[in-house]
Design an enzyme around this catalytic site. Structure first.
Site, PDB file in Angstrom:
ATOM      1  N   GLY A 133       0.791  -1.232   0.000  1.00 18.59           N
ATOM      2  CA  GLY A 133       0.000   0.000   0.000  1.00 18.59           C
ATOM      3  C   GLY A 133       0.821   1.278   0.000  1.00 18.59           C
ATOM      4  O   GLY A 133       0.277   2.366   0.132  1.00 18.59           O
ATOM      5  N   GLY A 185       2.729   2.157  -2.577  1.00 20.39           N
ATOM      6  CA  GLY A 185       2.935   2.594  -3.954  1.00 20.39           C
ATOM      7  C   GLY A 185       4.191   2.010  -4.573  1.00 20.39           C
ATOM      8  O   GLY A 185       4.693   2.525  -5.567  1.00 20.39           O
ATOM      9  N   SER A 189       1.878  -5.613  -5.544  1.00 15.73           N
ATOM     10  CA  SER A 189       0.974  -6.484  -6.308  1.00 15.73           C
ATOM     11  C   SER A 189       1.652  -7.039  -7.561  1.00 15.73           C
ATOM     12  O   SER A 189       1.533  -8.231  -7.848  1.00 15.73           O
ATOM     13  CB  SER A 189      -0.318  -5.755  -6.659  1.00 15.73           C
ATOM     14  OG  SER A 189      -0.035  -4.496  -7.184  1.00 15.73           O
ATOM     15  N   GLU A 194      -4.370  -9.281 -12.928  1.00 11.35           N
ATOM     16  CA  GLU A 194      -4.787  -8.223 -11.999  1.00 11.35           C
ATOM     17  C   GLU A 194      -6.161  -7.676 -12.390  1.00 11.35           C
ATOM     18  O   GLU A 194      -7.009  -7.417 -11.531  1.00 11.35           O
ATOM     19  CB  GLU A 194      -3.728  -7.104 -11.962  1.00 11.35           C
ATOM     20  CG  GLU A 194      -4.048  -6.059 -10.922  1.00 11.35           C
ATOM     21  CD  GLU A 194      -2.835  -5.388 -10.302  1.00 11.35           C
ATOM     22  OE1 GLU A 194      -1.702  -5.868 -10.461  1.00 11.35           O
ATOM     23  OE2 GLU A 194      -3.050  -4.352  -9.650  1.00 11.35           O
ATOM     24  N   ASP A 224       4.027  -1.711 -14.045  1.00  7.95           N
ATOM     25  CA  ASP A 224       4.579  -2.389 -12.868  1.00  7.95           C
ATOM     26  C   ASP A 224       5.093  -3.782 -13.209  1.00  7.95           C
ATOM     27  O   ASP A 224       6.158  -4.199 -12.751  1.00  7.95           O
ATOM     28  CB  ASP A 224       3.510  -2.490 -11.771  1.00  7.95           C
ATOM     29  CG  ASP A 224       2.960  -1.124 -11.401  1.00  7.95           C
ATOM     30  OD1 ASP A 224       3.597  -0.119 -11.755  1.00  7.95           O
ATOM     31  OD2 ASP A 224       1.893  -1.070 -10.776  1.00  7.95           O
TER      32      ASP A 224
HETATM   33  C1  GLA Z   1      -0.595   1.782 -10.507  1.00 10.34           C
HETATM   34  C2  GLA Z   1      -0.810   0.891 -11.715  1.00 10.34           C
HETATM   35  C3  GLA Z   1       0.134   1.259 -12.857  1.00 10.34           C
HETATM   36  C4  GLA Z   1       0.090   2.752 -13.154  1.00 10.34           C
HETATM   37  C5  GLA Z   1       0.227   3.567 -11.865  1.00 10.34           C
HETATM   38  C6  GLA Z   1       0.020   5.037 -12.098  1.00 10.34           C
HETATM   39  O1  GLA Z   1       0.666   1.535  -9.951  1.00 10.34           O
HETATM   40  O2  GLA Z   1      -0.643  -0.461 -11.369  1.00 10.34           O
HETATM   41  O3  GLA Z   1      -0.178   0.503 -13.991  1.00 10.34           O
HETATM   42  O4  GLA Z   1      -1.070   3.091 -13.846  1.00 10.34           O
HETATM   43  O5  GLA Z   1      -0.694   3.150 -10.871  1.00 10.34           O
HETATM   44  O6  GLA Z   1       1.013   5.553 -12.911  1.00 10.34           O
END
Ligand code: GLA
Length: 396
Positions: free
Chosen positions: A126, A128, A132, A164, A176
């Site tokens: 959580g 950022g 995940s 996802e 990601d």
């Molecule tokens: C999350 C999503 C990514 C991207 C970011 C914002 O991390 O998983 O794919 O969209 O937000 O940039």
């Protein structure tokens, strides 16, 4: 092998304890920090993330049947399902990631083997840092290792992304999963999310990255994220009518295009579009600045990105704004911005290497002073760029 990684040790110890034997392999999947290019990936734009030296580890041993047993060492929880018959688990969050990737891999015609596994992670959930994507990539590579199938990493990233969407219910972009699979030490990854072409951008020597978690949980992240995605789709519909050229995604729109029709578009759609269109330019300018060692210029671009995410995309919050301000007041900080989806979570600061200690020490005090009694507890740590996920054998 990376024996000093804490999650590695926890996953192996727990594996021995639960299954009474050594794991055959441990898969390391890194977290990531996005340097710049936020909410551009699902608009076919540019992003510039790094993989970081915080890992999720999957310790695993293949089974002779189709049963998958997973123990989540840090959560005191476990899962068990048969690869022949399983679905998403509406009661749980984490279980849907391994299940989701097993599902997408099998959907692509690959026959999977059962396994016993323990997962442990040093990536804060959580904040950022995309814990995940790490769990998706960690399990996807583990399953494929036992199936003895090699899948090109960009393709695997797409399969993880689909997992996802379908199993975790977040309509995330591709950034990601790509960086967790393709990261490289001392480099950022410049990724074009339109065709997944990518290049490594060398990181200047003498700079460091600090993650400053605000302590605000990202409770709205999933629902608001999906709303932003819809708003971008609406923006595309408006722009394809108003701009005299084909607009399939916001990537097709330039700052000049948008300027000519901005006032004909409704709020907040037009500001959402402005964020994405200007952010794409900032990614390209930032990677140029990094290559040219123009760190002040790079820092200003980070601040401009944060302002755009705050004012146009509206995914910041009081605490993220306060954190950026505090970080910028400390000597040796080139720039800072919220990183990841927003709505809480963490900021990234690019700092002079010799300023790390000062930043780690001064920031929490100043942050709490700025927010007063209502201040959540911040957590700060420095991260290093790292390689993408790897599978390592334990037994010879
Ligand atoms: C999350 C999503 C990514 C991207 C970011 C914002 O991390 O998983 O794919 O969209 O937000 O940039």
């Amino acid at each position: 092998m990376l024996p000093s990684v804490k999650s590695f040790q926890r996953s192996v110890e727990k594996f021995r304890q639960v299954f009474g034997t050594d794991p055959e392999i441990v898969t390391f999947a890194p977290g990531r920090v996005n340097l710049i290019g936020e909410h551009t990936d699902y608009n076919e734009g540019f992003v510039l993330p790094i993989a970081v030296d915080r890992y999720l580890c999957v310790a695993a041993r293949m089974r002779d049947d189709k049963i998958v047993k997973i123990v989540a060492a840090d959560l005191n929880d476990s899962d068990e399902f048969s690869l022949d018959n399983f679905d998403r688990d509406p009661q749980s969050n984490w279980r849907n990631y391994p299940r989701g990737v097993a599902w997408t891999i099998q959907q692509n015609g690959i026959e999977l083997k059962g396994m016993d596994a323990v997962v442990a992670s040093d990536i804060p959930i959580g904040a950022g840092l995309s814990s995940s994507a790490a769990i998706e990539v960690g399990f996807a590579l583990t399953f494929l290792h036992f199936a003895e199938v090699d899948v090109p990493r960009p393709t695997l990233a797409q399969w993880c992304q689909l997992a996802e969407h379908k199993f975790a219910g977040v309509q995330c972009g591709i950034m990601d999963q790509m960086i967790a699979l393709l990261g490289k030490e001392n480099h950022a990854l410049l990724l074009d999310c339109r065709d997944l072409s990518h290049q490594l951008v060398p990181l200047p020597k003498g700079i460091a990255f600090v993650v400053a978690d605000t302590g605000v949980p990202r409770t709205l992240a999933a629902s608001e994220y999906n709303i932003r995605r819809q708003q971008c789709e609406e923006a595309v519909q408006w722009l394809s009518k108003l701009v005299g050229k084909s607009v399939k995604s916001l990537r097709d729109v330039t700052v000049e295009d948008l300027g000519t029709v901005f006032h004909e578009m409704p709020e907040p759609i037009r500001r959402r579009a402005r964020h994405v269109v200007t952010e794409n330019n900032r990614v390209l300018a930032f990677q140029r600045a990094m290559r040219e060692l123009a760190l002040k210029r790079a820092g200003s671009l980070l601040l401009a990105s944060h302002a755009s995410l705050r004012d146009d995309y509206e995914v910041s919050c009081l605490e993220l704004d306060a954190m950026v301000k505090v970080l910028m007041s400390i000597d040796g900080v080139y720039g800072a911005r919220l990183t990841g989806a927003g709505f809480g979570g963490a900021c990234l600061a690019v700092v002079r290497e010799d300023a790390i200690e000062r930043v780690l020490e001064e920031t929490p005090k100043k942050y709490k002073a700025a927010l007063g009694n209502s201040s959540p507890e911040p957590t700060l740590f420095a991260v290093r760029s790292s390689d993408g996920a790897t599978v390592q054998r334990l037994t010879d």
